[in-house]
Write a protein that holds these residues in place. Structure first.
Motif, PDB file in Angstrom:
ATOM      1  N   PRO A  38     -35.233  28.365 -23.777  1.00  0.00           N
ATOM      2  CA  PRO A  38     -34.267  29.448 -23.517  1.00  0.00           C
ATOM      3  C   PRO A  38     -34.635  30.358 -22.340  1.00  0.00           C
ATOM      4  O   PRO A  38     -33.767  30.965 -21.728  1.00  0.00           O
ATOM      5  N   LYS A  39     -35.896  30.446 -21.992  1.00  0.00           N
ATOM      6  CA  LYS A  39     -36.307  31.289 -20.858  1.00  0.00           C
ATOM      7  C   LYS A  39     -36.201  30.554 -19.522  1.00  0.00           C
ATOM      8  O   LYS A  39     -36.511  31.109 -18.481  1.00  0.00           O
ATOM      9  N   GLY A  40     -35.804  29.266 -19.571  1.00  0.00           N
ATOM     10  CA  GLY A  40     -35.633  28.500 -18.352  1.00  0.00           C
ATOM     11  C   GLY A  40     -36.844  27.699 -17.925  1.00  0.00           C
ATOM     12  O   GLY A  40     -36.821  27.018 -16.904  1.00  0.00           O
ATOM     13  N   TYR A  41     -37.922  27.777 -18.684  1.00  0.00           N
ATOM     14  CA  TYR A  41     -39.114  26.998 -18.378  1.00  0.00           C
ATOM     15  C   TYR A  41     -38.998  25.607 -18.998  1.00  0.00           C
ATOM     16  O   TYR A  41     -38.337  25.413 -20.019  1.00  0.00           O
ATOM     17  N   ILE A  42     -39.692  24.661 -18.391  1.00  0.00           N
ATOM     18  CA  ILE A  42     -39.657  23.279 -18.893  1.00  0.00           C
ATOM     19  C   ILE A  42     -40.775  23.092 -19.907  1.00  0.00           C
ATOM     20  O   ILE A  42     -41.935  23.385 -19.616  1.00  0.00           O
ATOM     21  N   ASP A  43     -40.392  22.627 -21.086  1.00  0.00           N
ATOM     22  CA  ASP A  43     -41.377  22.258 -22.104  1.00  0.00           C
ATOM     23  C   ASP A  43     -41.728  20.787 -21.888  1.00  0.00           C
ATOM     24  O   ASP A  43     -40.843  19.938 -21.783  1.00  0.00           O
ATOM     25  N   GLU A  44     -43.023  20.527 -21.818  1.00  0.00           N
ATOM     26  CA  GLU A  44     -43.507  19.167 -21.560  1.00  0.00           C
ATOM     27  C   GLU A  44     -43.048  18.215 -22.664  1.00  0.00           C
ATOM     28  O   GLU A  44     -42.984  18.581 -23.841  1.00  0.00           O
ATOM     29  N   GLY A  45     -42.778  16.982 -22.283  1.00  0.00           N
ATOM     30  CA  GLY A  45     -42.474  15.949 -23.272  1.00  0.00           C
ATOM     31  C   GLY A  45     -43.740  15.576 -24.023  1.00  0.00           C
ATOM     32  O   GLY A  45     -44.851  15.964 -23.653  1.00  0.00           O
ATOM     33  N   ARG A  46     -43.580  14.841 -25.086  1.00  0.00           N
ATOM     34  CA  ARG A  46     -44.738  14.446 -25.880  1.00  0.00           C
ATOM     35  C   ARG A  46     -44.443  13.142 -26.618  1.00  0.00           C
ATOM     36  O   ARG A  46     -43.305  12.709 -26.721  1.00  0.00           O
ATOM     37  N   LEU A  47     -45.502  12.559 -27.111  1.00  0.00           N
ATOM     38  CA  LEU A  47     -45.394  11.362 -27.929  1.00  0.00           C
ATOM     39  C   LEU A  47     -45.845  11.699 -29.340  1.00  0.00           C
ATOM     40  O   LEU A  47     -46.756  12.513 -29.535  1.00  0.00           O
ATOM     41  N   ILE A  48     -45.218  11.059 -30.301  1.00  0.00           N
ATOM     42  CA  ILE A  48     -45.605  11.257 -31.696  1.00  0.00           C
ATOM     43  C   ILE A  48     -45.909   9.882 -32.284  1.00  0.00           C
ATOM     44  O   ILE A  48     -45.091   8.959 -32.175  1.00  0.00           O
ATOM     45  N   ILE A  49     -47.095   9.769 -32.852  1.00  0.00           N
ATOM     46  CA  ILE A  49     -47.467   8.553 -33.574  1.00  0.00           C
ATOM     47  C   ILE A  49     -47.254   8.865 -35.049  1.00  0.00           C
ATOM     48  O   ILE A  49     -47.846   9.798 -35.588  1.00  0.00           O
ATOM     49  N   PHE A  60     -48.728  12.389 -35.731  1.00  0.00           N
ATOM     50  CA  PHE A  60     -49.768  12.903 -34.854  1.00  0.00           C
ATOM     51  C   PHE A  60     -49.139  13.073 -33.481  1.00  0.00           C
ATOM     52  O   PHE A  60     -48.671  12.107 -32.884  1.00  0.00           O
ATOM     53  N   GLN A  61     -49.117  14.287 -32.976  1.00  0.00           N
ATOM     54  CA  GLN A  61     -48.457  14.601 -31.707  1.00  0.00           C
ATOM     55  C   GLN A  61     -49.467  14.538 -30.564  1.00  0.00           C
ATOM     56  O   GLN A  61     -50.568  15.073 -30.658  1.00  0.00           O
ATOM     57  N   LEU A  62     -49.093  13.868 -29.470  1.00  0.00           N
ATOM     58  CA  LEU A  62     -49.946  13.743 -28.292  1.00  0.00           C
ATOM     59  C   LEU A  62     -49.262  14.340 -27.073  1.00  0.00           C
ATOM     60  O   LEU A  62     -48.073  14.092 -26.844  1.00  0.00           O
ATOM     61  N   ALA A  67     -51.964  11.163 -24.347  1.00  0.00           N
ATOM     62  CA  ALA A  67     -51.370   9.822 -24.395  1.00  0.00           C
ATOM     63  C   ALA A  67     -51.916   8.958 -23.260  1.00  0.00           C
ATOM     64  O   ALA A  67     -52.179   7.768 -23.451  1.00  0.00           O
ATOM     65  N   SER A  68     -52.129   9.559 -22.090  1.00  0.00           N
ATOM     66  CA  SER A  68     -52.686   8.832 -20.958  1.00  0.00           C
ATOM     67  C   SER A  68     -54.104   8.368 -21.260  1.00  0.00           C
ATOM     68  O   SER A  68     -54.485   7.230 -20.961  1.00  0.00           O
ATOM     69  N   LEU A  69     -54.905   9.229 -21.869  1.00  0.00           N
ATOM     70  CA  LEU A  69     -56.266   8.864 -22.250  1.00  0.00           C
ATOM     71  C   LEU A  69     -56.260   7.749 -23.292  1.00  0.00           C
ATOM     72  O   LEU A  69     -57.037   6.789 -23.196  1.00  0.00           O
ATOM     73  N   LEU A  70     -55.384   7.866 -24.282  1.00  0.00           N
ATOM     74  CA  LEU A  70     -55.266   6.824 -25.301  1.00  0.00           C
ATOM     75  C   LEU A  70     -54.862   5.494 -24.672  1.00  0.00           C
ATOM     76  O   LEU A  70     -55.423   4.442 -24.998  1.00  0.00           O
ATOM     77  N   TYR A  71     -53.915   5.526 -23.752  1.00  0.00           N
ATOM     78  CA  TYR A  71     -53.464   4.328 -23.045  1.00  0.00           C
ATOM     79  C   TYR A  71     -54.629   3.677 -22.301  1.00  0.00           C
ATOM     80  O   TYR A  71     -54.842   2.465 -22.381  1.00  0.00           O
ATOM     81  N   GLN A  72     -55.410   4.489 -21.618  1.00  0.00           N
ATOM     82  CA  GLN A  72     -56.554   3.984 -20.862  1.00  0.00           C
ATOM     83  C   GLN A  72     -57.583   3.360 -21.804  1.00  0.00           C
ATOM     84  O   GLN A  72     -58.099   2.273 -21.547  1.00  0.00           O
ATOM     85  N   ARG A  73     -57.875   4.035 -22.902  1.00  0.00           N
ATOM     86  CA  ARG A  73     -58.880   3.537 -23.844  1.00  0.00           C
ATOM     87  C   ARG A  73     -58.402   2.303 -24.603  1.00  0.00           C
ATOM     88  O   ARG A  73     -59.194   1.432 -24.953  1.00  0.00           O
ATOM     89  N   LEU A  74     -57.104   2.212 -24.879  1.00  0.00           N
ATOM     90  CA  LEU A  74     -56.569   1.001 -25.507  1.00  0.00           C
ATOM     91  C   LEU A  74     -56.728  -0.194 -24.570  1.00  0.00           C
ATOM     92  O   LEU A  74     -57.106  -1.287 -24.998  1.00  0.00           O
ATOM     93  N   GLY A  75     -56.463   0.018 -23.294  1.00  0.00           N
ATOM     94  CA  GLY A  75     -56.654  -1.059 -22.310  1.00  0.00           C
ATOM     95  C   GLY A  75     -58.104  -1.496 -22.253  1.00  0.00           C
ATOM     96  O   GLY A  75     -58.412  -2.698 -22.215  1.00  0.00           O
TER      97      GLY A  75
END
Length: 128
Positions: A38-49, A60-62, A67-75
């Motif tokens: 409502p204040k015009g700022y952008i709220d970052e997106g997120r992933l939920i497992i 579990f919210q990332l 999520a980038s760290l998890l992606y890297q470690r999964l690889g």
């Protein structure tokens, strides 16, 4: 991808069925897109497992960074598993071919012991 009305999309659902349970357990990956507050700022997106065992649900919210760290470690983990599998497969083939060559050499020894090749034509004439 399945969209819901609150800016959340299901990216993937992975069901797990067990022998003793008729209700499948599942793992869902949900995406919440960035929004403007409502204040015009952008709220970052997120992933939920989301893990659902049929009677309980745990989310579990990332953040994007997590999520980038998890992606890297999964690889990284998948590469380790692939290398281990490849190494074990190679060792298994070596052992298998070693056993085959041992069996072949034993078979050759048995054949040479049973049927000696040192007969000559004169030996056969004398035997008749």
């Amino acid at each position: 991808m399945e969209k819901s009305n609150n800016n959340m999309e299901r990216i993937v659902r992975i069901p797990h069925f067990t022998k003793d349970s008729k209700t499948p357990k599942s793992l869902d990956l949900l995406l919440v897109r960035p929004t403007t507050n409502p204040k015009g700022y952008i709220d970052e997106g997120r992933l939920i497992i989301m893990v659902d065992d049929g009677s309980n649900r745990l989310g579990f919210q990332l953040t994007s960074a997590e999520a980038s760290l998890l992606y890297q470690r999964l690889g990284y983990a998948l590469n380790i598993l692939a290398e281990d599998f490849h190494s074990m497969n190679k060792d298994s083939r070596r052992q298998s071919s070693g056993r085959k060559s041992e069996r072949n050499s034993m078979k050759e020894e048995e054949e040479t012991d049973e049927y000696p090749d040192d007969f000559s034509a004169s030996d056969l004439d004398g035997a008749l």
